[in-house]
Design a protein around this motif. Structure first.
Motif, PDB file in Angstrom:
ATOM      1  N   LEU A  64       0.704  -1.203   0.045  1.00  0.00           N
ATOM      2  CA  LEU A  64      -0.035   0.021   0.029  1.00  0.00           C
ATOM      3  C   LEU A  64       1.000   1.330  -0.121  1.00  0.00           C
ATOM      4  CD1 LEU A  64      -2.752  -1.222   2.274  1.00  0.00           C
ATOM      5  CD2 LEU A  64      -3.152  -0.351  -0.150  1.00  0.00           C
ATOM      6  N   ARG A  65       1.777   1.422   0.637  1.00  0.00           N
ATOM      7  CA  ARG A  65       2.883   2.460   0.714  1.00  0.00           C
ATOM      8  C   ARG A  65       3.698   2.727  -0.728  1.00  0.00           C
ATOM      9  NH1 ARG A  65       3.562   0.522   6.095  1.00  0.00           N
ATOM     10  NH2 ARG A  65       2.803   2.266   7.416  1.00  0.00           N
ATOM     11  N   ALA A  66       3.801   1.371  -1.207  1.00  0.00           N
ATOM     12  CA  ALA A  66       4.366   1.712  -2.644  1.00  0.00           C
ATOM     13  C   ALA A  66       3.519   1.954  -3.552  1.00  0.00           C
ATOM     14  CB  ALA A  66       4.916   0.144  -3.160  1.00  0.00           C
ATOM     15  N   PHE A  67       2.276   1.929  -3.542  1.00  0.00           N
ATOM     16  CA  PHE A  67       1.318   2.206  -4.575  1.00  0.00           C
ATOM     17  C   PHE A  67       0.892   3.598  -4.042  1.00  0.00           C
ATOM     18  CE2 PHE A  67      -0.676  -2.303  -4.689  1.00  0.00           C
ATOM     19  CZ  PHE A  67      -0.364  -2.329  -6.245  1.00  0.00           C
ATOM     20  N   ARG A  68       0.926   4.018  -2.927  1.00  0.00           N
ATOM     21  CA  ARG A  68       0.690   5.458  -2.505  1.00  0.00           C
ATOM     22  C   ARG A  68       1.762   6.433  -2.942  1.00  0.00           C
ATOM     23  NH1 ARG A  68       0.736   6.947   3.864  1.00  0.00           N
ATOM     24  NH2 ARG A  68       2.888   6.216   3.429  1.00  0.00           N
ATOM     25  N   SER A  69       2.976   5.985  -2.874  1.00  0.00           N
ATOM     26  CA  SER A  69       4.194   6.692  -3.273  1.00  0.00           C
ATOM     27  C   SER A  69       4.529   6.835  -4.799  1.00  0.00           C
ATOM     28  CB  SER A  69       5.480   6.233  -2.807  1.00  0.00           C
ATOM     29  OG  SER A  69       5.993   5.031  -3.176  1.00  0.00           O
ATOM     30  N   GLY A  70       3.755   5.860  -5.675  1.00  0.00           N
ATOM     31  CA  GLY A  70       3.866   5.608  -7.141  1.00  0.00           C
ATOM     32  C   GLY A  70       4.909   4.763  -7.443  1.00  0.00           C
ATOM     33  N   VAL A  76      -5.478   2.027 -10.871  1.00  0.00           N
ATOM     34  CA  VAL A  76      -6.547   1.981  -9.984  1.00  0.00           C
ATOM     35  C   VAL A  76      -5.952   2.192  -8.771  1.00  0.00           C
ATOM     36  CG1 VAL A  76      -8.476   1.094  -8.965  1.00  0.00           C
ATOM     37  CG2 VAL A  76      -8.182   1.023 -11.234  1.00  0.00           C
ATOM     38  N   MET A  77      -5.034   1.180  -8.089  1.00  0.00           N
ATOM     39  CA  MET A  77      -4.264   1.199  -6.744  1.00  0.00           C
ATOM     40  C   MET A  77      -3.554   2.704  -6.489  1.00  0.00           C
ATOM     41  SD  MET A  77      -5.731  -0.909  -4.739  1.00  0.00           S
ATOM     42  CE  MET A  77      -4.493  -0.711  -3.845  1.00  0.00           C
ATOM     43  N   ASN A  78      -3.002   3.133  -7.338  1.00  0.00           N
ATOM     44  CA  ASN A  78      -2.278   4.262  -7.006  1.00  0.00           C
ATOM     45  C   ASN A  78      -3.181   5.578  -6.753  1.00  0.00           C
ATOM     46  OD1 ASN A  78      -0.126   3.605  -9.720  1.00  0.00           O
ATOM     47  ND2 ASN A  78       0.525   3.649  -7.753  1.00  0.00           N
ATOM     48  N   VAL A  79      -4.386   5.567  -7.113  1.00  0.00           N
ATOM     49  CA  VAL A  79      -5.427   6.627  -7.083  1.00  0.00           C
ATOM     50  C   VAL A  79      -5.948   6.147  -5.790  1.00  0.00           C
ATOM     51  CG1 VAL A  79      -7.648   7.642  -7.531  1.00  0.00           C
ATOM     52  CG2 VAL A  79      -5.938   7.112  -9.514  1.00  0.00           C
ATOM     53  N   MET A  80      -6.289   4.742  -5.273  1.00  0.00           N
ATOM     54  CA  MET A  80      -6.955   4.482  -4.125  1.00  0.00           C
ATOM     55  C   MET A  80      -6.100   4.665  -2.960  1.00  0.00           C
ATOM     56  SD  MET A  80      -9.910   3.778  -5.153  1.00  0.00           S
ATOM     57  CE  MET A  80     -10.605   3.021  -3.612  1.00  0.00           C
ATOM     58  N   ALA A  81      -4.737   4.373  -3.134  1.00  0.00           N
ATOM     59  CA  ALA A  81      -3.919   4.518  -1.988  1.00  0.00           C
ATOM     60  C   ALA A  81      -3.330   6.069  -1.680  1.00  0.00           C
ATOM     61  CB  ALA A  81      -2.555   3.517  -2.155  1.00  0.00           C
TER      62      ALA A  81
END
Length: 106
Positions: A64-70, A76-81
Protein backbone atom coordinates in the motif's frame (compact mmCIF):
# COMPACT_ATOMS: atom_id res chain seq x y z
CA UNK A 1 5.33 -22.17 8.76
CA UNK A 2 8.50 -21.00 7.04
CA UNK A 3 6.69 -17.96 5.63
CA UNK A 4 5.56 -16.93 9.09
CA UNK A 5 9.07 -17.26 10.45
CA UNK A 6 10.45 -15.17 7.59
CA UNK A 7 7.77 -12.53 8.14
CA UNK A 8 8.56 -12.40 11.85
CA UNK A 9 12.30 -12.09 11.14
CA UNK A 10 11.69 -9.29 8.64
CA UNK A 11 9.43 -7.49 11.10
CA UNK A 12 12.05 -7.79 13.83
CA UNK A 13 14.79 -6.55 11.52
CA UNK A 14 12.95 -3.48 10.23
CA UNK A 15 12.88 -0.55 12.64
CA UNK A 16 9.36 0.22 13.80
CA UNK A 17 7.76 -2.53 11.71
CA UNK A 18 6.63 -4.62 14.67
CA UNK A 19 5.62 -1.57 16.70
CA UNK A 20 3.31 -0.19 14.00
CA UNK A 21 0.40 -2.56 14.53
CA UNK A 22 -2.98 -1.57 13.22
CA UNK A 23 -6.41 -2.36 14.59
CA UNK A 24 -8.33 -4.96 12.54
CA UNK A 25 -11.74 -3.56 13.58
CA UNK A 26 -10.79 -0.08 12.37
CA UNK A 27 -9.35 -1.60 9.19
CA UNK A 28 -12.60 -3.43 8.56
CA UNK A 29 -14.49 -0.13 8.60
CA UNK A 30 -11.91 1.50 6.30
CA UNK A 31 -12.00 -1.45 3.86
CA UNK A 32 -15.42 -0.65 2.41
CA UNK A 33 -13.89 0.85 -0.72
CA UNK A 34 -11.51 -2.11 -1.04
CA UNK A 35 -14.42 -4.58 -1.07
CA UNK A 36 -15.45 -3.64 -4.59
CA UNK A 37 -12.41 -5.34 -6.12
CA UNK A 38 -10.95 -7.41 -3.28
CA UNK A 39 -14.26 -8.73 -1.91
CA UNK A 40 -15.80 -8.36 1.54
CA UNK A 41 -13.95 -11.47 2.63
CA UNK A 42 -10.61 -10.37 1.16
CA UNK A 43 -10.83 -12.77 -1.75
CA UNK A 44 -10.43 -10.95 -5.06
CA UNK A 45 -13.84 -10.27 -6.59
CA UNK A 46 -12.53 -9.45 -10.07
CA UNK A 47 -10.11 -11.46 -12.23
CA UNK A 48 -7.27 -8.95 -11.84
CA UNK A 49 -7.67 -8.28 -8.09
CA UNK A 50 -5.44 -10.34 -5.80
CA UNK A 51 -6.64 -12.07 -2.66
CA UNK A 52 -5.68 -10.02 0.40
CA UNK A 53 -7.10 -12.26 3.12
CA UNK A 54 -4.43 -13.91 5.22
CA UNK A 55 -1.51 -12.02 3.71
CA UNK A 56 1.09 -10.85 6.26
CA UNK A 57 0.41 -7.33 7.53
CA UNK A 58 4.01 -6.26 6.86
CA UNK A 59 3.62 -7.25 3.19
CA UNK A 60 0.23 -5.56 2.77
CA UNK A 61 1.45 -2.35 4.40
CA UNK A 62 4.56 -2.27 2.22
CA UNK A 63 2.50 -2.72 -0.96
CA UNK A 64 0.00 0.00 0.00
CA UNK A 65 2.86 2.40 0.75
CA UNK A 66 4.45 1.57 -2.60
CA UNK A 67 1.15 2.26 -4.41
CA UNK A 68 0.71 5.50 -2.44
CA UNK A 69 4.17 6.78 -3.33
CA UNK A 70 3.95 5.64 -6.95
CA UNK A 71 6.91 3.26 -6.56
CA UNK A 72 4.51 0.47 -7.53
CA UNK A 73 2.38 1.28 -10.56
CA UNK A 74 -1.28 0.37 -10.95
CA UNK A 75 -3.76 2.80 -12.44
CA UNK A 76 -6.49 2.15 -9.86
CA UNK A 77 -4.41 1.33 -6.79
CA UNK A 78 -2.25 4.44 -7.10
CA UNK A 79 -5.41 6.56 -6.92
CA UNK A 80 -6.96 4.50 -4.10
CA UNK A 81 -3.82 4.49 -1.95
CA UNK A 82 -2.91 8.17 -2.43
CA UNK A 83 -5.14 9.55 0.36
CA UNK A 84 -4.30 6.79 2.88
CA UNK A 85 -2.41 7.83 5.99
CA UNK A 86 0.21 5.56 7.55
CA UNK A 87 -2.36 4.79 10.24
CA UNK A 88 -5.00 3.85 7.62
CA UNK A 89 -2.51 1.51 5.98
CA UNK A 90 -1.65 -0.20 9.27
CA UNK A 91 -5.34 -0.71 10.07
CA UNK A 92 -6.11 -2.11 6.61
CA UNK A 93 -3.10 -4.42 6.76
CA UNK A 94 -4.17 -5.66 10.21
CA UNK A 95 -7.71 -6.32 8.95
CA UNK A 96 -6.69 -8.44 5.98
CA UNK A 97 -3.93 -10.20 7.94
CA UNK A 98 -6.48 -11.21 10.60
CA UNK A 99 -8.28 -13.55 8.19
CA UNK A 100 -7.54 -17.22 8.74
CA UNK A 101 -6.92 -19.10 5.51
CA UNK A 102 -7.03 -22.86 5.19
CA UNK A 103 -5.14 -24.49 2.36
CA UNK A 104 -6.08 -27.99 1.24
CA UNK A 105 -3.63 -29.93 -0.87
CA UNK A 106 -5.45 -31.54 -3.82
Amino acid sequence: MTGRILTWLLAAALPGAAAAAGDPATGRLRANTCNVCHGANGMGATPDAPHLAGQPAIYLAAQLRAFRSGARKHEVMNVMAKPLSDEDIEHLAAWYASFQIEVKVP
